[in-house]
Design an enzyme around this catalytic site. Structure first.
Site, mmCIF file in Angstrom:
data_model
loop_
_atom_site.group_PDB
_atom_site.id
_atom_site.type_symbol
_atom_site.label_atom_id
_atom_site.label_comp_id
_atom_site.label_asym_id
_atom_site.label_seq_id
_atom_site.Cartn_x
_atom_site.Cartn_y
_atom_site.Cartn_z
ATOM 1 C CE LYS A 108 30.322 52.466 35.126
ATOM 2 N NZ LYS A 108 31.525 51.610 34.833
ATOM 3 C CD GLN A 138 34.356 49.934 36.382
ATOM 4 O OE1 GLN A 138 33.160 50.052 36.148
ATOM 5 N NE2 GLN A 138 35.091 51.027 35.856
ATOM 6 C CG ASP A 183 31.710 50.373 29.025
ATOM 7 O OD1 ASP A 183 31.368 51.358 29.472
ATOM 8 O OD2 ASP A 183 32.885 49.690 29.680
#
Length: 285
Positions: free
Chosen positions: A53, A97, A120
């Site tokens: 990322k 995460q 997300d």
């Protein structure tokens, strides 16, 4: 028949180039798109995903920050950190995460993130908007899958789609996104009787079950588009998908490889969402 490979790396590179141009325009307006990734613990897979990322963000000119906390970090401390970034106008995307340590409630954490910064696409508000076809942050893997199918000119409308897997992260949302594209969608899972009878009827088959080499060539309709979401590590250390690739490619018309298929597009769609969030912020300045 030998299937045409849908190259996630190639498509991702094209998309990132376009995003980099968008970032230049946003920065000319006085805003630097920024993403913060919050990690609790030292899960090796999570650390690897985060490196990917960070690389994507840097490649397109998005600011990137990692907030890394020990395994012992409490749920309340994590919620406070999220609230800090909810209120910080310098950051346009917040990603926690997953997975989280067992003592932290994943649902509480996801719901704490502002829907306006939920890049997300997991917040219930954004999921609800996706369900009814409103513009919102789409979950990255499902959004990437739709882009991959469209990239090879496959018409989704009217097709029979079978999704094998019903996770909240991939299975359910990818089915909904394809339904929004006017496909007819069937969800299959561990309780489905006679799974092959469904997969063999699929014009587009999405395998997202997380079981190595689960779907064989004989389970696939000739000419189907096969999207393999699975990333499984064999005892040999080799990565493989949920589909037996060498068999499936002799039956399908298009197929995604593992690795190099869906994975790169997932990370790119995260960058896409961050850029879109910064664009929305720029409009409200």
């Amino acid at each position: 028949m030998t299937a045409t490979i849908i190259d996630g790396k190639q498509l991702s590179a094209k998309k990132r180039s376009e995003l980099a141009q968008e970032v230049v325009r946003i920065r000319e307006g006085g805003v630097l798109p920024k993403l913060v990734v919050i990690l609790v613990g030292d899960n090796p897979a999570s650390l690897s995903y985060i490196r990917g990322k960070q690389k994507a963000a840097e490649e397109i000119g998005v600011g990137f920050k990692l907030e890394h906390f020990p395994e012992s970090f409490s749920e309340n401390e994590l919620l406070d950190i999220i609230e800090h970034y909810n209120q910080n106008d310098e950051y346009h995307g917040i990603l926690v995460q997953l997975p989280l340590p067992e003592h932290i409630n994943e649902t509480a954490v996801i719901e704490k993130i502002s829907p306006l910064k939920d890049v997300d696409g997991f917040h219930p508000i954004n999921v609800g908007r996706m369900m009814i076809g409103q513009e919102t942050f789409l979950p990255c893997t499902p959004a990437g899958i739709v882009e991959m199918i469209k990239s090879v000119g496959v018409e989704i409308a009217g097709k029979n789609v079978v999704v094998v897997g019903r996770s909240n992260i991939v299975g359910k949302p990818v089915g909904q996104l394809l339904l929004n594209e006017h496909a007819t969608v069937t969800y299959c899972h561990s309780k489905t009787d006679d799974l092959t009878s469904y997969t063999k009827g699929a014009d587009i088959l999405v395998a997202a079950v997380g079981r190595a080499n689960f779907i064989k060539g004989q389970d696939i309709k000739p000419g189907a588009v096969v999207i393999d979401v699975g990333v499984n590590r064999l005892d040999t250390g080799k990565l493989c998908g949920d589909v037996v690739f060498d068999e499936a490619k002799e039956v399908a018309s298009y197929i995604t490889p593992v690795p190099g298929g869906v994975g790169p597009m997932t990370i790119t769609m995260l960058a896409h969402n961050t850029v879109q969030s910064a664009k929305q912020f720029l409009l409200t300045k």
